[in-house]
Design a protein around this motif. Structure first.
Motif, PDB file in Angstrom:
ATOM      1  N   ASN A   8       0.851  -1.186   0.000  1.00  0.00           N
ATOM      2  CA  ASN A   8       0.000   0.000   0.000  1.00  0.00           C
ATOM      3  C   ASN A   8       0.891   1.241   0.000  1.00  0.00           C
ATOM      4  O   ASN A   8       1.650   1.460   0.951  1.00  0.00           O
ATOM      5  CB  ASN A   8      -0.905  -0.020   1.232  1.00  0.00           C
ATOM      6  CG  ASN A   8      -1.886   1.116   1.265  1.00  0.00           C
ATOM      7  OD1 ASN A   8      -1.722   2.124   0.576  1.00  0.00           O
ATOM      8  ND2 ASN A   8      -2.916   0.989   2.082  1.00  0.00           N
TER       9      ASN A   8
ATOM     10  N   ALA B 249       0.345   4.203   0.669  1.00  0.00           N
ATOM     11  CA  ALA B 249       0.121   5.112   1.796  1.00  0.00           C
ATOM     12  C   ALA B 249       0.865   4.668   3.052  1.00  0.00           C
ATOM     13  O   ALA B 249       0.941   5.425   4.025  1.00  0.00           O
ATOM     14  CB  ALA B 249      -1.371   5.226   2.090  1.00  0.00           C
ATOM     15  N   ASP B 250       1.420   3.469   3.039  1.00  0.00           N
ATOM     16  CA  ASP B 250       2.183   2.993   4.198  1.00  0.00           C
ATOM     17  C   ASP B 250       3.607   3.526   4.238  1.00  0.00           C
ATOM     18  O   ASP B 250       4.258   3.473   5.269  1.00  0.00           O
ATOM     19  CB  ASP B 250       2.226   1.466   4.215  1.00  0.00           C
ATOM     20  CG  ASP B 250       0.880   0.854   4.577  1.00  0.00           C
ATOM     21  OD1 ASP B 250       0.039   1.563   5.170  1.00  0.00           O
ATOM     22  OD2 ASP B 250       0.681  -0.326   4.269  1.00  0.00           O
TER      23      ASP B 250
ATOM     24  N   LYS C  97       6.438   6.066   4.685  1.00  0.00           N
ATOM     25  CA  LYS C  97       6.690   7.350   5.328  1.00  0.00           C
ATOM     26  C   LYS C  97       8.137   7.734   5.050  1.00  0.00           C
ATOM     27  O   LYS C  97       9.057   7.028   5.466  1.00  0.00           O
ATOM     28  CB  LYS C  97       6.466   7.281   6.848  1.00  0.00           C
ATOM     29  CG  LYS C  97       5.032   7.396   7.299  1.00  0.00           C
ATOM     30  CD  LYS C  97       4.230   6.149   7.211  1.00  0.00           C
ATOM     31  CE  LYS C  97       4.683   5.033   8.120  1.00  0.00           C
ATOM     32  NZ  LYS C  97       3.965   3.777   7.820  1.00  0.00           N
TER      33      LYS C  97
ATOM     34  N   ARG D 161       1.492  -0.061  14.490  1.00  0.00           N
ATOM     35  CA  ARG D 161       1.073   0.881  13.454  1.00  0.00           C
ATOM     36  C   ARG D 161      -0.439   0.995  13.530  1.00  0.00           C
ATOM     37  O   ARG D 161      -1.152  -0.004  13.556  1.00  0.00           O
ATOM     38  CB  ARG D 161       1.472   0.389  12.067  1.00  0.00           C
ATOM     39  CG  ARG D 161       1.005   1.361  10.986  1.00  0.00           C
ATOM     40  CD  ARG D 161       1.243   0.819   9.628  1.00  0.00           C
ATOM     41  NE  ARG D 161       0.390  -0.354   9.433  1.00  0.00           N
ATOM     42  CZ  ARG D 161       0.206  -0.935   8.278  1.00  0.00           C
ATOM     43  NH1 ARG D 161       0.793  -0.498   7.213  1.00  0.00           N
ATOM     44  NH2 ARG D 161      -0.580  -1.986   8.167  1.00  0.00           N
ATOM     45  N   GLU D 162      -0.918   2.219  13.565  1.00  0.00           N
ATOM     46  CA  GLU D 162      -2.352   2.473  13.617  1.00  0.00           C
ATOM     47  C   GLU D 162      -2.686   3.612  12.699  1.00  0.00           C
ATOM     48  O   GLU D 162      -1.884   4.503  12.478  1.00  0.00           O
ATOM     49  CB  GLU D 162      -2.779   2.848  15.052  1.00  0.00           C
ATOM     50  CG  GLU D 162      -2.483   1.795  16.069  1.00  0.00           C
ATOM     51  CD  GLU D 162      -2.774   2.257  17.496  1.00  0.00           C
ATOM     52  OE1 GLU D 162      -3.109   3.439  17.689  1.00  0.00           O
ATOM     53  OE2 GLU D 162      -2.629   1.432  18.398  1.00  0.00           O
ATOM     54  N   ARG D 163      -3.869   3.585  12.147  1.00  0.00           N
ATOM     55  CA  ARG D 163      -4.377   4.728  11.379  1.00  0.00           C
ATOM     56  C   ARG D 163      -5.351   5.461  12.288  1.00  0.00           C
ATOM     57  O   ARG D 163      -6.327   4.890  12.747  1.00  0.00           O
ATOM     58  CB  ARG D 163      -5.061   4.254  10.103  1.00  0.00           C
ATOM     59  CG  ARG D 163      -4.063   3.640   9.152  1.00  0.00           C
ATOM     60  CD  ARG D 163      -4.709   3.263   7.847  1.00  0.00           C
ATOM     61  NE  ARG D 163      -3.788   2.500   7.061  1.00  0.00           N
ATOM     62  CZ  ARG D 163      -3.258   2.914   5.923  1.00  0.00           C
ATOM     63  NH1 ARG D 163      -3.592   4.087   5.427  1.00  0.00           N
ATOM     64  NH2 ARG D 163      -2.412   2.163   5.272  1.00  0.00           N
TER      65      ARG D 163
END
Length: 119
Positions: free
Chosen positions: A36, A38-39, A41, A116-118
Motif C-alpha cells: 500500500n 500510503a504505508d 513514510k 502501526r495504527e491509522r
C-alpha cells in the motif's frame, strides 16, 4: 511501514529535496514488496553538524535507511536498495572539489514490537 530516512550533509545545499522525495517514493512503492503506497513514510534530514573521516578535506555524504518489517528475502532487499540508490545517484549534487559518499541501508524491523495504527 516502510520508513525511508535520508540524511545528507549540509554542504550539499543544492540537494533537490522535493524532487528526491517524490522520486524515492515512486521508486519504492513500485516494488512488489510495498502493498500500500500510503504505508510509506519518507523524510529528508539535512545534517548541519557532521564530519566525514579524520582529514580536513572537503567531504559530503548522503545516507538512506529503508526500514521494513522483517521477512523480506535478500533479493527483495537488494532490489529495494538499488531502487533507492539509483534515485540518489542521479539527484545528489556533486560540488566541484567535494568527495560525496552515498550509502543505502536496509533495516529489518521487529514485527512483534512494531505498532502501526491509522488515526
Amino acid at each position: 511501514m516502510p520508513h525511508l530516512i535520508v540524511e545528507y550533509s549540509a554542504n550539499l545545499p543544492a540537494f533537490p529535496e522535493a524532487q528526491a522525495l517524490a522520486e524515492l517514493n515512486a521508486a519504492v512503492v513500485a516494488s512488489p514488496e510495498v502493498a500500500n503506497e500510503a504505508d510509506l513514510k519518507s523524510r529528508l534530514v539535512r545534517v548541519g553538524s557532521f564530519q566525514v573521516g579524520t582529514q580536513p578535506a572537503q567531504r559530503a555524504f548522503v545516507h538512506a535507511q529503508l526500514r521494513l518489517l522483517a521477512g523480506r528475502t535478500p533479493e527483495a532487499k537488494q532490489d529495494l536498495a538499488e531502487r533507492v540508490a539509483g534515485v540518489l545517484r542521479r539527484l545528489t549534487p556533486r560540488p566541484e572539489g567535494v568527495l560525496v559518499q552515498l550509502s543505502v541501508e536496509i533495516v529489518d524491523m521487529d514485527r512483534p514490537s512494531y505498532i502501526r495504527e491509522r488515526l
